[in-house]
Design a protein around this motif. Structure first.
Motif, PDB file in Angstrom:
ATOM      1  N   ILE B  90      -9.731  -2.232 -20.138  1.00 34.81           N
ATOM      2  CA  ILE B  90      -9.821  -0.997 -19.313  1.00 34.81           C
ATOM      3  C   ILE B  90     -10.462  -1.564 -17.779  1.00 34.81           C
ATOM      4  CG2 ILE B  90     -11.228   0.804 -18.733  1.00 34.81           C
ATOM      5  CD1 ILE B  90     -11.257   1.684 -21.540  1.00 34.81           C
ATOM      6  N   MET B  91     -11.226  -2.550 -17.743  1.00 34.96           N
ATOM      7  CA  MET B  91     -11.895  -2.862 -16.670  1.00 34.96           C
ATOM      8  C   MET B  91     -10.924  -3.678 -15.673  1.00 34.96           C
ATOM      9  SD  MET B  91     -15.076  -1.794 -16.251  1.00 34.96           S
ATOM     10  CE  MET B  91     -16.613  -1.395 -17.031  1.00 34.96           C
ATOM     11  N   VAL B  92     -10.249  -4.588 -16.357  1.00 40.27           N
ATOM     12  CA  VAL B  92      -9.438  -5.315 -15.593  1.00 40.27           C
ATOM     13  C   VAL B  92      -8.155  -4.496 -15.081  1.00 40.27           C
ATOM     14  CG1 VAL B  92      -7.610  -7.453 -15.449  1.00 40.27           C
ATOM     15  CG2 VAL B  92      -9.685  -7.740 -16.601  1.00 40.27           C
ATOM     16  N   PHE B  93      -7.598  -3.728 -16.043  1.00 41.02           N
ATOM     17  CA  PHE B  93      -6.100  -3.223 -15.767  1.00 41.02           C
ATOM     18  C   PHE B  93      -6.220  -1.787 -15.138  1.00 41.02           C
ATOM     19  CE2 PHE B  93      -3.759  -6.700 -16.655  1.00 41.02           C
ATOM     20  CZ  PHE B  93      -3.862  -7.181 -17.960  1.00 41.02           C
ATOM     21  N   PHE B  94      -7.389  -1.203 -15.700  1.00 35.69           N
ATOM     22  CA  PHE B  94      -7.556   0.467 -15.235  1.00 35.69           C
ATOM     23  C   PHE B  94      -8.374   0.617 -14.525  1.00 35.69           C
ATOM     24  CE2 PHE B  94      -3.827   1.473 -17.575  1.00 35.69           C
ATOM     25  CZ  PHE B  94      -3.715   0.820 -18.413  1.00 35.69           C
ATOM     26  N   VAL B  95      -9.466  -0.393 -14.027  1.00 35.60           N
ATOM     27  CA  VAL B  95     -10.613  -0.087 -12.914  1.00 35.60           C
ATOM     28  C   VAL B  95     -10.580  -0.977 -11.863  1.00 35.60           C
ATOM     29  CG1 VAL B  95     -13.066  -0.128 -12.657  1.00 35.60           C
ATOM     30  CG2 VAL B  95     -12.250   0.746 -14.797  1.00 35.60           C
ATOM     31  N   ALA B  96     -10.367  -2.112 -12.098  1.00 34.18           N
ATOM     32  CA  ALA B  96     -10.261  -3.177 -10.933  1.00 34.18           C
ATOM     33  C   ALA B  96      -9.062  -3.033 -10.176  1.00 34.18           C
ATOM     34  CB  ALA B  96     -10.462  -4.402 -11.210  1.00 34.18           C
ATOM     35  N   MET B  97      -7.902  -3.048 -10.822  1.00 36.00           N
ATOM     36  CA  MET B  97      -6.830  -2.998 -10.051  1.00 36.00           C
ATOM     37  C   MET B  97      -6.401  -1.649  -9.446  1.00 36.00           C
ATOM     38  SD  MET B  97      -4.038  -5.492 -11.779  1.00 36.00           S
ATOM     39  CE  MET B  97      -2.879  -5.390 -10.330  1.00 36.00           C
ATOM     40  N   PRO B  98      -6.676  -0.449 -10.064  1.00 31.12           N
ATOM     41  CA  PRO B  98      -6.338   0.738  -9.403  1.00 31.12           C
ATOM     42  C   PRO B  98      -7.349   0.868  -8.362  1.00 31.12           C
ATOM     43  CG  PRO B  98      -6.608   1.129 -11.750  1.00 31.12           C
ATOM     44  CD  PRO B  98      -6.784  -0.364 -11.469  1.00 31.12           C
ATOM     45  N   MET B  99      -8.562   0.303  -8.494  1.00 30.95           N
ATOM     46  CA  MET B  99      -9.520   0.793  -7.203  1.00 30.95           C
ATOM     47  C   MET B  99      -9.261  -0.390  -6.092  1.00 30.95           C
ATOM     48  SD  MET B  99     -13.620   1.077  -7.085  1.00 30.95           S
ATOM     49  CE  MET B  99     -14.139  -0.197  -8.218  1.00 30.95           C
ATOM     50  N   LEU B 100      -9.217  -1.648  -6.387  1.00 32.96           N
ATOM     51  CA  LEU B 100      -9.128  -2.446  -5.219  1.00 32.96           C
ATOM     52  C   LEU B 100      -7.595  -2.564  -4.745  1.00 32.96           C
ATOM     53  CD1 LEU B 100     -11.285  -5.301  -6.672  1.00 32.96           C
ATOM     54  CD2 LEU B 100     -11.787  -3.886  -4.648  1.00 32.96           C
ATOM     55  N   LEU B 101      -6.847  -2.502  -5.425  1.00 37.18           N
ATOM     56  CA  LEU B 101      -5.332  -2.374  -5.027  1.00 37.18           C
ATOM     57  C   LEU B 101      -4.725  -0.920  -4.581  1.00 37.18           C
ATOM     58  CD1 LEU B 101      -5.227  -5.328  -6.483  1.00 37.18           C
ATOM     59  CD2 LEU B 101      -2.949  -5.451  -5.849  1.00 37.18           C
ATOM     60  N   GLY B 102      -4.922  -0.176  -5.783  1.00 37.20           N
ATOM     61  CA  GLY B 102      -4.162   1.409  -5.734  1.00 37.20           C
ATOM     62  C   GLY B 102      -5.087   1.949  -4.644  1.00 37.20           C
ATOM     63  N   ALA B 103      -6.313   1.992  -4.642  1.00 35.30           N
ATOM     64  CA  ALA B 103      -7.142   2.953  -3.817  1.00 35.30           C
ATOM     65  C   ALA B 103      -7.083   2.462  -2.336  1.00 35.30           C
ATOM     66  CB  ALA B 103      -8.325   3.101  -4.248  1.00 35.30           C
ATOM     67  N   PHE B 104      -7.784   1.151  -2.472  1.00 35.38           N
ATOM     68  CA  PHE B 104      -7.909   0.736  -0.951  1.00 35.38           C
ATOM     69  C   PHE B 104      -6.721   0.022  -0.329  1.00 35.38           C
ATOM     70  CE2 PHE B 104     -12.392   1.098  -0.884  1.00 35.38           C
ATOM     71  CZ  PHE B 104     -13.019   0.326  -2.021  1.00 35.38           C
ATOM     72  N   GLY B 105      -5.865  -0.409  -1.144  1.00 36.61           N
ATOM     73  CA  GLY B 105      -4.871  -1.010  -0.517  1.00 36.61           C
ATOM     74  C   GLY B 105      -3.928   0.106   0.037  1.00 36.61           C
ATOM     75  N   ASN B 106      -3.607   1.252  -0.702  1.00 30.85           N
ATOM     76  CA  ASN B 106      -2.908   2.269  -0.263  1.00 30.85           C
ATOM     77  C   ASN B 106      -3.667   3.264   0.841  1.00 30.85           C
ATOM     78  OD1 ASN B 106      -0.527   3.147  -1.552  1.00 30.85           O
ATOM     79  ND2 ASN B 106      -1.493   3.084  -3.538  1.00 30.85           N
ATOM     80  N   PHE B 107      -4.759   3.220   0.774  1.00 28.13           N
ATOM     81  CA  PHE B 107      -5.347   3.836   2.010  1.00 28.13           C
ATOM     82  C   PHE B 107      -5.397   3.168   3.092  1.00 28.13           C
ATOM     83  CE2 PHE B 107      -8.109   7.467   3.349  1.00 28.13           C
ATOM     84  CZ  PHE B 107      -8.783   7.094   4.368  1.00 28.13           C
ATOM     85  N   LEU B 108      -5.719   1.754   3.058  1.00 32.44           N
ATOM     86  CA  LEU B 108      -5.858   1.088   4.249  1.00 32.44           C
ATOM     87  C   LEU B 108      -4.909   0.381   4.978  1.00 32.44           C
ATOM     88  CD1 LEU B 108      -9.318  -0.593   3.098  1.00 32.44           C
ATOM     89  CD2 LEU B 108      -9.051   1.082   4.731  1.00 32.44           C
ATOM     90  N   ILE B 109      -3.853  -0.180   4.137  1.00 33.02           N
ATOM     91  CA  ILE B 109      -2.810  -0.924   4.746  1.00 33.02           C
ATOM     92  C   ILE B 109      -2.092  -0.234   5.804  1.00 33.02           C
ATOM     93  CG2 ILE B 109      -0.660  -1.994   4.296  1.00 33.02           C
ATOM     94  CD1 ILE B 109      -1.439  -3.142   1.714  1.00 33.02           C
ATOM     95  N   PRO B 110      -1.592   1.072   5.585  1.00 36.81           N
ATOM     96  CA  PRO B 110      -0.860   1.638   6.803  1.00 36.81           C
ATOM     97  C   PRO B 110      -1.969   2.091   8.026  1.00 36.81           C
ATOM     98  CG  PRO B 110      -0.370   2.777   4.718  1.00 36.81           C
ATOM     99  CD  PRO B 110      -1.518   1.997   4.372  1.00 36.81           C
ATOM    100  N   LEU B 111      -2.972   2.509   7.629  1.00 37.51           N
ATOM    101  CA  LEU B 111      -3.865   2.685   8.731  1.00 37.51           C
ATOM    102  C   LEU B 111      -4.339   1.453   9.611  1.00 37.51           C
ATOM    103  CD1 LEU B 111      -6.469   5.072   6.995  1.00 37.51           C
ATOM    104  CD2 LEU B 111      -5.227   5.538   9.109  1.00 37.51           C
TER     105      LEU B 111
END
Lengths: 93, 577, 211
Positions: B90-111
């Motif tokens: 859970i921590m590696v695949f379902f917390v770390a990746m969604p938060m750091l890549l999914g959330a931050f990556g998605n929010f920030l890259i286009p902006l």
């Protein structure tokens, strides 16, 4: 840019080569060649066929270096993996 | 010649036109990258609570074995194995990746690159919903007969290869499916990150003017993309072994268990850098802003990260020094492992140099960034011990390893993640978080985190093996039992210490002060638009004149210089500064 | 609040050329159509998946002494026929793309249709082959060679199926004339995927059938 007719001829020409190489590959298996040499030949033939498709049908001949890198790096990477695993997996027995 | 639809044009045509969207299209099946980012964030925070609870169960069992866990019940040995497995997964695949890549990556890259949305908005939405499905599959595995996966997050064969060995049948099968879906989700997401960052940058945004966060995200995406393939193959093989009885990894059927380990770690090691790099990215965004100084060594950092990314592919067997693999592999992998510490050390020094003589402002994002940097150093240094095959022979499989990876992952994922959440919350939600609660959250988290894991280094050095249910069963470990108690009490306080954050996060969304456009007076492009950004992100796509870290430019009117403002606009006398 | 708009507009007029100039490589990246970059990244990940699988197969085969006896029963004639079918379908696929470039909508849908049919022929031959193998008693559990055989050709067949579906959708879109500019682009990208599937088979054939 090539003329339209040349493009068509090239695509069909590549196909002819692909079929010819397929036949050649099958012929190699029929010949009394030592196993290792036969394997080298058929995989060499396969590589040429792949290169023909990749360069001409997938247009890698005309693409930028970046796209070529995107295509090439994974290939080198898994070949590297295979080599690294030889001592452990291939020679394990 | 077919008309090539220009990149910006595609983004424009795929951004939803400004008519009213129904609830479903706007919030649930949105294709807007900002909404999708929040979906990833919600998922990761929920899974973090589940993962945190598993940590509580583990630590209680270790401190007070043979007792019933308060609020849960008695933990059986098999149950313990499952809890440990699910905690890691859970921590590696379902917390770390969604938060750091999914959330931050998605929010920030286009902006941050000045684009209106991601390159492939619908693929983006699809990648989130794939992850959501994966999470549901994983959570479902808790309720199947036999319980959830119990072979470790690494799922080594032959233990994982045959349901008879663990007693877990559908639990591990569902685990494999969930992880495979997670891989698919992030492969799709990665395509978006890479294409957007490379192809949809605003005018003037050269690669060398991209914020480091974007660099980290795209390098993480590339590393993930290139490393996950062999494991996908391996996962299919494992699933077939378990379900139809093939013998890819089963010694009794001619298979090779070591092959699984190689396939897993060929991915697993680059994966930990995939997870760590965005955390560093956050720190590197926060530190210049809160020291009012440019980042030290921007190009060096980029080069180091690329080098680290490349090296990460040739270190994996350091997880396998005692696995029975060919001993001749030990030396080359020790060398590469120790080598990979160099780029990370360079990054750490660069961050310290950034802080040096800066005008430090200890707001919550900065506190977490500093805490993360400091803690990471301990993790990095202990990695050198483990990277030397000779030392690893003793330390492998002990709590020293557990403490090491928590000291590398927790600082990057959680400290970096919290730093990012406190930093970008105003931009994401248009409200300011409460600063006092943030500081309380930091102090509790930082102190307790160290209080949990420093003792675990010590127990590990004493020889305490990992993943065992009851340390007190071993005579030689009885002296270190007090350390386990300290770690458990610290864990409980650590978990309770997250409540200020949860409260802050939720309440501020409704009661927080309205956020201005640029509350931190930062340079990067996301701060040059509204909080939260409108549909399409920018009213007019910005033009970029400078790099992201021009803080305290001499002779400028103020101590910050937005990327979208020219020299003349920041008060420099003549263009050509 | 309006400062970002003002600055963007004001800046555009007064910026020096050096501020905005991209390097050559930078411009190159921006001018690539995003769909093409996207599909190539996806293919890169697929290369790693199949590459990983092929690596495992090759290494295990070497480790176990070559699997001569086990591999003797593969239906190489059917495999060769399938190779011919797939290679020809690559030709028809590229001819579809060629027709796109000449704006010949009828030819586009015709060639896409033939590609779909050839794909279905491939699957048909494969199904017959599996049925024959199973009838002779060669299941995925008949030893590791056969495990790998079924797994690799099965995974490949799934990819062929996906390609058939994509091509069929494009065929329908080309026939109806809907979203024609989008169809034009997508034929190229679908083609890249289809050729990739062909290249994988070009290697699977000697690996499984001729070794």
């Amino acid at each position: 840019m090539e003329s339209v007719e040349h493009g068509l001829a090239r695509y069909i020409g590549v196909w002819v080569w692909l079929v010819a190489l397929l036949a050649a590959g099958l012929a190699v298996m029929a010949l009394p060649v030592p196993k290792l040499a036969a394997l080298a030949l058929i995989f060499g033939i396969a590589s040429i066929k792949a290169a023909l498709v990749i360069r001409n049908y997938m247009h890698l001949k005309y693409e930028s270096l970046f796209i070529i890198a995107v295509a090439l790096v994974p290939v080198l990477l898994f070949i590297g993996l295979a080599i690294a695993l030889i001592p452990d997996i291939a020679m394990h027995r | 010649m077919a008309e090539q639809v220009h990149a910006q044009g595609i983004a424009g045509s795929q951004i939803e036109s400004h008519h009213e969207l129904g609830f479903l299209r706007r919030y649930i099946f949105s294709v807007d990258h900002k909404t999708i980012a929040k979906q990833y964030l919600s998922l990761s925070l929920f899974m973090a609570i589940v993962g945190g609870f598993t940590a509580y169960l583990i630590r209680w069992q270790l401190a007070w074995p043979e007792t019933s866990v308060a609020g849960w019940g008695y933990v059986e040995p098999d149950g313990y194995n499952a809890i440990v497995t699910m905690h890691g997964t859970i921590m590696v695949f379902f917390v770390a990746m969604p938060m750091l890549l999914g959330a931050f990556g998605n929010f920030l890259i286009p902006l941050m690159v000045g684009a209106g949305d991601m390159a492939f908005p619908r693929l983006n939405a699809f990648s989130f919903w794939t992850l959501f499905t994966a999470s549901m599959v994983l959570l479902a595995s808790f309720f199947v007969p036999g319980g959830p996966a119990a072979a470790g997050w690494t799922s080594y064969a032959p233990l994982s290869d045959n349901p008879l060995y663990t007693g877990v049948n559908w639990g591990i099968n569902l685990w494999i499916i969930a992880v495979a879906l997670e891989f698919a989700s992030f492969l799709m997401g990665g395509v978006n990150f890479l294409t957007t960052a490379l192809n949809m940058r605003a005018r003037g945004m050269t690669l060398w003017r991209m914020p480091l966060m974007v660099w980290m995200e795209i390098i993480a995406a590339v590393v993930f993309l290139l490393s996950v393939g062999p494991l996908v193959a391996g996962a299919v093989m494992l699933l077939l072994d378990r379900t139809i009885g093939t013998g890819f990894f089963a010694p009794d059927r001619g298979g090779d268990p070591l092959l699984w380990q190689h396939l897993f770690w060929f991915f697993g090691h680059p994966e930990v850098y995939v997870v760590a790099l965005p955390g560093f990215g956050v720190m590197m965004e926060v530190m210049p802003v809160f020291s009012r100084k440019p980042i030290f060594g921007y190009r060096t950092i980029v080069t180091s990260v690329i080098a680290a990314g490349l090296l990460s592919f040739i270190v994996w067997a350091h997880h396998m020094f005692v696995s029975g693999m060919d001993p001749r592999l030990a030396t080359p992998f020790s060398i590469t492992t120790i080598l990979i510490s160099v780029p990370f050390a360079i990054m750490v020094f660069a961050m310290i140099a950034t802080l040096w003589r800066g005008s430090i402002s200890l707001k919550t994002p900065m506190l977490f960034a500093l805490g993360g940097l400091a803690s990471f150093m301990l993790g990095g240094v202990t990695g050198i011990f483990l990277g030397s095959a000779a030392v690893d022979i003793y330390l492998h499989g002990t709590y020293f390893v557990v403490a090491h990876f928590h000291y590398t992952l927790f600082p990057t994922v959680f400290f970096g993640g919290f730093a990012g959440l406190y930093y970008w919350y105003p931009k994401m939600f248009g409200r300011m978080m409460n600063e006092t609660l943030g500081q309380i959250h930091f102090v509790l988290t930082f102190v307790c985190f160290n209080a949990v894991f420093i003792p675990l280094f010590l127990t590990g050095l004493a020889g305490n093996p990992r993943r065992i249910y009851e340390t007190t069963a071993y005579e030689f470990l009885k002296p270190v039992q007090p350390l386990h108690v300290i770690a458990t009490i610290a864990t409980i306080v650590l978990l309770l210490g997250q409540f200020p954050f949860i409260a802050n996060f939720v309440v501020s969304m409704f009661r927080g002060a309205r956020a201005p456009q640029n509350p931190w007076q930062a340079n990067t492009l996301e701060w040059q638009t509204d909080s939260p950004p409108p549909h399409g992100n920018f009213r007019t796509i910005p033009v970029v004149f400078r790099g992201p870290y021009d803080y305290t430019v001499p002779a400028a009117a103020q101590d910050w210089a937005p990327q979208s403002q020219s020299d003349r606009e920041i008060g420099l006398a003549a263009a050509g500064g | 609040m309006g400062s970002s708009e003002v600055s963007a507009n004001a800046g555009a007029g007064t910026a020096s050329a050096g501020d905005l100039q991209s390097t050559g490589s930078d411009r190159l990246l921006r001018e690539l159509p995003i769909g093409k970059i996207g599909i190539w990244w996806f293919l890169a990940s697929e290369i790693m998946i199949f590459g990983g699988l092929i690596t495992c197969y090759v290494l295990m085969r070497i480790a176990h002494g070559g699997w001569e006896a086990e591999a003797a029963h593969v239906k190489w004639r059917l495999g060769a026929a399938n190779t011919l079918v797939l290679v020809t379908s690559s030709l028809t696929m590229i001819l579809a793309h060629y027709s796109v470039e000449r704006d010949d909508r009828g030819a586009v849908s015709r060639y896409l249709g033939i590609t779909v049919i050839l794909g279905l022929v491939f699957l048909g031959i494969k199904t017959f082959e599996y049925w024959s193998d199973l009838r002779e008693g060669f299941t995925p559990l008949s030893g590791m060679f056969w495990s790998f055989y079924y797994m690799m050709t099965g995974l490949h067949a799934i990819h062929v199926t996906a390609g058939i579906v994509i091509n069929a959708v494009l065929f329908v879109m080309a026939r109806r004339g809907t979203l024609w500019p989008r169809v034009q682009q997508r034929v190229e990208f679908a083609g890249l995927y289809w050729h990739f599937v062909d290249v994988v088979w070009i290697f699977l054939f000697p690996l499984l059938y001729l070794s």
